[in-house]
Design a protein around this motif. Structure first.
Motif: not given
Length: 849
Positions: A821-833
């Protein structure tokens, strides 16, 4: 290196699952059914041997194939709107017969008007759909649960065979010693199949059902099965096979097979997803009228059946007989075909109950019809009694018979109580497998295979492993070697011991674990229901927020991590745990722990100001928990058990109290955690695993004792973690989270030719974490608690969640090469860390059908 003889034995084990086609003297007919006028193929035409119940339906290309060991001489071909055709057949031969059907007069006029096109299928004014709606409307009254009381005997036989194995294999020099196994063949039970039974389990049970309050009690009367010896986990194999071949109830909306949820042909929504045709009207021997109703998926790529059901015309509209075949176009691995046959018997009140259900499947690596594995599960029901009152005490959970007594019934018991007959080949399999397992060459080979695939090397009363943890590495310990093991039930069924020792060549420290377990019910501590007390000590490293497990934390595959990975703790844990499970799957646990944490790597040292330094953190805890998992099943082995996910929820509640000044405990606090897990089946759209979790901490504690949310800096996709969150990035003293993992099972990809050929399947996930930190636990507002960790430049790396949640989502493809299984994961918040990745590709290894 593996010696030559050992290699041959390994080759023998592998060869048991590979074979060549064996010609059999059967009547085999293949061909194509077409419209005599326009020459176009006709889909879902009923083709059967005259005078038999052996039949099939043509596919979308008009093709069919029929086999029988009996010498039938005619084929009958029927299709709504066309004249019936009867065709001569040569018995005992393989032959190709192409058949042309002529429309009836009324249909011929329609064909003329539509310029040769077949009329479009519709539910409106369709007598077949009107009939199936009556079946659906009467479902509840035709189920056993409609009665106040029901009782019956159930005989469950599960058998697996090697199919179409070449006769030449037993003549090979190496295999001559096993010739007695290869000679035990069955070539008559299933057309075109020459079966060599290798696995057989029989169970006889008495079942009692009460409607109000609803309860079903099953009393096991006898169990008998093959035993491959200590090198093979016989119970685990049996549970896995049973999970593939679940009991089929055609009256439910969904039918669970092969780990997939199939929409029943009489589900409430069946007319939306199936096409129905009235194929024939039959008069039984007792002069009752039945309608043969054929069905096929509207979209042949959906997880649906095709086949026939026979409906009574007595006003009950009950299913009297059913034949369900798995649609061959759906996305299932290694399954060439699977079929379910069900027969129903008449009750004294005029209704029907299930009398026999036979599920069989042909498994193979390749799509051709050569050798493979053939599995059969047959359930037989007799002594059916309805509305006979039984006292309440009968339905209380208990164990009436000891396991040893149930599993050692005499041959006379089985001869008198077996509700079905064994074939000649089946009756010999017990003795043959017993003889095989007593051969030293087979036992050595099976032992080596267990080491290669399970990771453990057995030595009778104890075993060494798992092999995947022998070597690993991390920034603190560097190169790490470990050796461990555990005792087996051959030593004792009450006392169990386990442990390991490990050494890090960079920090030059020893790590180890020792545990002793006492089972109060004299069962394996891995078997349901558990009732044991465990005492343990463990000294090891761990990443904050990651559970310190006895077995899997130093798996070599988890050594590869992204980003900065030097935040570790040395841990000393002294623990006492008690676990007690009830028969209704309600369980309790109690525990006590002294826990000493010492910072390592970039976490060193603990401090609550510029000059106040702490070398370690000591806590003493008492814990209690309750868990409810109704109808939970397990892949049950001698030394493991893995829950089988089903439609029922799992609910747990845990409480932990920190005790200050007890065994050097430094803090007083309370923790509450609640969790809800459930799989939602949404046939034919696959299923969705949903987890809801929440927690609360009462008291003032340093950050190592807060809820450190489960992050993941490996390249593996971890279902229960946040895959783009850094280790120790978020801490909370109150939180709530939701995790949704959707598996579509190829619902969309099956409509794309390339993806359909590759058998890829779609996934999607969404995770959200809400949380916060009280002023008393925030080091910016309370200088008495430890300061949050920072990087080398003094930039914070640990945060409290603010007004918005942490969120991430993914889309993925599973079943690549059958297990990736291969997933493309997107982080949606707290991108400024700092040092966070907005996107990531993660991989998960999982075998599934």
């Amino acid at each position: 290196m593996i010696c030559k003889n050992t290699f041959k034995r390994l080759f023998f084990i592998a060869l048991l699952f590979v074979s060549t086609t064996l010609a059999a003297q059967n009547t085999v007919v293949t061909g194509v059914v077409t419209d005599a006028g326009n020459k176009k193929p006709l889909g879902f035409v009923s083709v059967s041997f005259t005078g038999s119940t052996i039949g099939t339906n043509t596919n979308d290309a008009g093709q069919f194939s029929l086999r029988s060991a009996k010498p039938y001489t005619q084929l009958k071909v029927t299709y709504l709107g066309y004249k019936d055709a009867v065709v001569a057949v040569v018995p005992g031969k393989e032959q190709v017969i192409n058949i042309r059907l002529f429309p009836s007069a009324q249909q011929l006029n329609e064909v003329t008007i539509q310029a040769g096109k077949r009329p479009k299928y519709t539910n409106k004014d369709n007598p077949a759909v009107e009939l199936i709606r009556k079946v659906i409307a009467n479902k509840d009254k035709n189920r056993p649960e409609n009665y106040n009381y029901v009782e019956y005997k159930e005989y469950d036989k599960m058998q697996f065979s090697l199919s179409n194995l070449s006769d030449k294999i037993s003549e090979k020099k190496f295999f001559r010693k096993y010739k007695f196994v290869f000679e035990n063949r069955d070539s008559t039970s299933y057309a075109g199949k020459n079966l060599l039974p290798i696995y057989l389990v029989e169970k006889l049970s008495q079942v009692y059902y009460r409607k109000n309050p609803e309860v079903t009690k099953t009393v096991l009367l006898g169990e008998k099965g093959v035993n491959f010896g200590p090198a093979v986990d016989n119970e685990g194999v049996g549970q896995y096979f049973k999970h593939l071949y679940e009991k089929v109830d055609i009256y439910t909306n969904s039918i669970y097979l092969l780990g997939r949820q199939f929409l029943s042909p009489i589900a409430d929504a069946a007319p939306t997803y199936y096409k129905f045709f009235i194929t024939d009207t039959i008069t039984t021997a007792d002069n009752k009228k039945l309608v043969q109703l054929s069905f096929t998926p509207r979209n042949t790529n959906d997880v649906l059946f095709e086949g026939d059901i026979y409906i009574t015309l007595d006003g009950n509209y009950a299913v009297q007989k059913a034949g369900l075949t798995i649609n061959k176009n759906i996305n299932v691995n290694f399954v060439r075909s699977m079929h379910v046959d069900q027969d129903f018997e008449l009750n004294p009140d005029g209704r029907y109950h299930l009398s026999k259900s036979n599920t069989y499947a042909d498994f193979g690596v390749s799509a051709n019809r050569k050798g493979g594995l053939f599995g059969i599960r047959t359930l037989t029901y007799k002594n059916y009694i309805v509305n006979k009152y039984q006292p309440d005490v009968l339905y209380t959970p208990d164990i009436n018979l000891e396991d040893d007594e149930v599993k050692h019934r005499s041959e006379q018991f089985w001869a008198e109580n077996r509700l079905d007959t064994l074939t000649t080949a089946e009756s010999k399999v017990y003795k043959n497998i017993d003889s095989l397992t007593h051969m030293p060459s087979f036992r050595r080979t099976a032992d080596l295979v267990t080491l290669l695939f399970a990771g453990y090397k057995g030595f009778g009363k104890f075993e060494v492993g798992p092999a995947s943890t022998f070597y690993s590495f991390n920034p603190i310990e560097g190169f790490r070697l470990r050796i461990g093991g555990r005792t087996t039930p051959e030593l004792s069924k009450r006392y169990y011991f386990e442990g390991y020792g490990a050494y890090g060549f960079k920090d030059e420290r020893w790590k180890y674990m020792l545990a002793a377990t006492y089972s109060f019910n004299a069962k394996s501590v891995y078997k349901f229901p558990q009732d044991y007390l465990r005492v343990s000590f463990q000294r090891d490293t761990k990443i904050p927020g990651q559970e310190l497990q006895f077995i899997s934390e130093d798996n070599i595959l988890l050594s590869f991590k992204r980003g900065t990975n030097d935040k570790y703790l040395y841990n000393d844990q002294y623990k006492i745990d008690y676990v007690h499970e009830l028969e209704n799957h309600l369980s309790f646990n109690f525990g006590a722990r002294k826990w000493v944490q010492t910072p390592a790597g970039s976490l060193y040292p603990f401090q609550n100001g510029p000059s106040t330094i702490f070398n370690n953190l000591t806590t003493t805890e008492f814990s209690a928990g309750i868990r409810y998992a109704p109808n939970e099943q397990f892949y049950q082995g001698k030394l493991f058990r893995i829950p089988i996910i089903n439609k029922y929820p799992i609910i747990s509640l845990d409480y932990t109290a920190g005790l200050k000044n007890v065994l050097d405990g430094q803090y007083s606090y309370q923790k509450l955690r609640a969790r809800f897990d459930k799989r939602f089946y949404i046939a034919p759209f696959g299923f969705s695993d949903v987890t809801l979790e929440g927690g609360r901490i009462f008291g003032t504690v340093p950050y190592p004792l807060l809820d450190i949310h489960r992050a993941n800096q490996t390249y593996a996709y971890v279902i229960d973690s946040y895959n783009l969150m850094n280790f120790l990035e978020f801490v909370s003293d109150r939180y709530a989270s939701i995790n949704i993992d959707q598996h579509f099972g190829g619902f969309f990809f099956n409509k794309v030719p390339l993806f359909k050929k590759l058998k890829w399947r779609e996934t999607a996930s969404f995770k959200a974490l809400y949380g916060g930190l009280g002023n008393n636990n925030n080091p910016a507002l309370n200088s008495s608690v430890y300061q949050f960790p920072t990087d080398g430049n003094g930039v914070p790396i640990t945060y409290a969640l603010g007004n918005k949640p942490y969120m991430e989502a993914s889309v993925g493809v599973e079943n690549i090469f059958k297990f990736v299984r291969v997933d493309l994961v997107k982080r949606l918040s707290y991108l400024d860390h700092p040092d966070v990745a907005p996107f990531g590709v993660r991989v998960k290894i999982k075998f599934d059908f």
